[in-house]
Every structure is written in C-alpha cells, then in structure tokens.
Scaffold this active site. Structure first.
Site, PDB file in Angstrom:
ATOM      1  N   ARG A   1      -5.527   7.223  -7.011  1.00  0.00           N
ATOM      2  CA  ARG A   1      -5.286   8.640  -6.783  1.00  0.00           C
ATOM      3  C   ARG A   1      -5.275   9.408  -8.108  1.00  0.00           C
ATOM      4  O   ARG A   1      -5.865  10.495  -8.221  1.00  0.00           O
ATOM      5  CB  ARG A   1      -3.962   8.817  -6.027  1.00  0.00           C
TER       6      ARG A   1
ATOM      7  N   LEU B   1       0.860  -1.175   0.000  1.00  0.00           N
ATOM      8  CA  LEU B   1       0.000   0.000   0.000  1.00  0.00           C
ATOM      9  C   LEU B   1       0.897   1.225   0.000  1.00  0.00           C
ATOM     10  O   LEU B   1       1.986   1.202   0.583  1.00  0.00           O
ATOM     11  CB  LEU B   1      -0.894   0.032   1.252  1.00  0.00           C
ATOM     12  N   ASP B   2       0.450   2.308  -0.633  1.00  0.00           N
ATOM     13  CA  ASP B   2       1.185   3.562  -0.550  1.00  0.00           C
ATOM     14  C   ASP B   2       1.390   3.939   0.912  1.00  0.00           C
ATOM     15  O   ASP B   2       0.549   3.630   1.766  1.00  0.00           O
ATOM     16  CB  ASP B   2       0.399   4.695  -1.219  1.00  0.00           C
ATOM     17  N   MET B   3       2.483   4.629   1.197  1.00  0.00           N
ATOM     18  CA  MET B   3       2.760   5.061   2.562  1.00  0.00           C
ATOM     19  C   MET B   3       1.574   5.815   3.154  1.00  0.00           C
ATOM     20  O   MET B   3       1.207   5.624   4.321  1.00  0.00           O
ATOM     21  CB  MET B   3       4.005   5.944   2.593  1.00  0.00           C
TER      22      MET B   3
ATOM     23  N   THR C   1      -1.567   5.578   2.430  1.00  0.00           N
ATOM     24  CA  THR C   1      -2.805   4.802   2.452  1.00  0.00           C
ATOM     25  C   THR C   1      -2.818   3.871   3.649  1.00  0.00           C
ATOM     26  O   THR C   1      -1.802   3.251   3.979  1.00  0.00           O
ATOM     27  CB  THR C   1      -2.941   3.983   1.157  1.00  0.00           C
TER      28      THR C   1
END
Length: 227
Positions: A173, A70-72, A74
């Site tokens: 996003r 996961l993105d940092m 998120t």
C-alpha cells in the site's frame, strides 16, 4: 523522509463480514483459507475486535495456529498451521523466504513502466499508527516487484500484480502510494478521490506457493481477485 500524504480520518466501527469459512485446502498439517476483506486476521484490541479469521477457524479446528497475517482490508490466501510443530516449520519457511506470494490490486492512474521494482525503506509513522511511511534514514529495507496486467483508460486505473520480496507492514500500500498510484479504496494512504473510487481496498492475496511443512512437497494455491 517523505511526508505523510492523505489526511487521517476516524475509521468506522468494526463490522466484520459474516458468512461461512472458505477453506481451500486442509490436511493434518495446515489449512489454506480465503479471507474476506474487512475481517481481522487475529483479534484486535478490545472485545469488540475479538471476531477474526483465527477465532472462526479455531472454532472448527482447535489446533489451528496463525503463521502470517493479511491486513483487515485485504482479502485472499492465508495459511494456518495445525499444531505447534507445524507452526514452527511453516514459520521457518516464511522467515527463510521459501514462501512465494503474489497480490493483485487496482491502482489509480496509468502505472509506467509496465514492470518494475520499488526499493523504499519503511518505518512506522508513530504519531499516526498504524500508518507506515518511507524513511530513507531509519526505515527498514523494503522491496516490491510489480507487473501491470492491464490499463482501463475509461476509469484511468491500472490492474497490477504485486510481489512483496520483503514483508513489511502495509508495504504494498505504501509503495504504490509513494509511486503516485495509490490502491483504490485505501482508507489510510489514498487521496480522497482514489479512496472513494471503490467500496473496499482493492488488494487481494491471489497466489501462494510454499513447501508442505511435513513432506516438503511444493504446494501451489490460487484465488481469483473478487474485483
């Protein structure tokens, strides 16, 4: 190719959140965790980015291996395998799209229609990494489904469920921003007002369904959005 939208700014120093691991499920084959926003999934470049979910989990479960990220910014559900054999099996499940994922987000404006699909090809914006961008010539096919869960007329925001049918970096996003409805708190893609409207990226991995890597049993996990 669509032009890069919001101006870039220098990100603040990495200050990962502290607190206990949230392990929602564990057995001999896999772990399901609830990652907090602001914590890297895997180590970044340099010793200052060594603290991450993977290293914290491996301190307790030395055989744990990452199979997706996961993105940092998120938060939400993330799976780790227990050992190489389970890592291979889970990786195959992700590659074959046998894993169903759903995210919840709050976006700027009133998203209409209430349900739809976004098909916009994505490519890395190399001069501005890690940003991604829409590129109809060189971009890789990318598909996001969305459903509006509610509209707040006072805040002029929409709560949406997002299903990534492909797994491109920053896909949700970029697709929301390309529709003109950036996710609130997005420091890479939102306009200044939408970026400042939330203290964090309002994107959460809320639902995950996958086959158990050993038994094949279908597992279902849910994590309510903390915003």
């Amino acid at each position: 190719m669509t032009p890069s939208a919001p101006s870039l700014h220098t990100p603040p120093p990495y200050q990962p959140p502290q607190g206990p691991l949230v392990v929602l499920y564990e057995d001999a084959s896999l772990l399901v965790l609830d990652k907090p926003a602001g914590l890297l999934s895997v180590p970044g470049r340099g010793p200052e980015h060594a603290d991450c979910l993977a290293s914290r989990v491996q301190a307790r479960y030395p055989d744990a291996l990452i199979v997706h990220r996961l993105d940092m910014a998120t938060s939400g559900l993330l799976v780790m395998a227990r050992g190489k054999a389970m890592e291979r099996q889970l990786s195959i499940s992700f590659q074959q799209r046998a894993v169903d994922k759903c995210y919840e987000a709050v976006v700027a404006g009133q998203l209409q229609p209430g349900q739809g699909d976004v098909h916009l090809p994505l490519i890395t914006d190399w001069p501005n990494r890690p940003r991604q961008m829409v590129d109809h010539t060189l971009g890789k096919p990318s598909h996001t489904g969305y459903t509006v869960l509610g509209y707040d007329p006072q805040q002029h925001t929409s709560r949406v469920a997002l299903v990534p049918h492909t797994g491109r970096s920053h896909q949700l996003r970029v697709h929301m921003q390309a529709l003109g409805h950036p996710i609130l708190g997005d420091d890479l893609y939102a306009d200044p007002a939408s970026r400042a409207a939330a203290p964090r990226l309002l994107l959460h991995a809320s639902h995950l369904t996958l086959p158990h890597p050993a038994s094949g049993e279908r597992l279902v996990f849910d994590s309510p959005a903390p915003f």
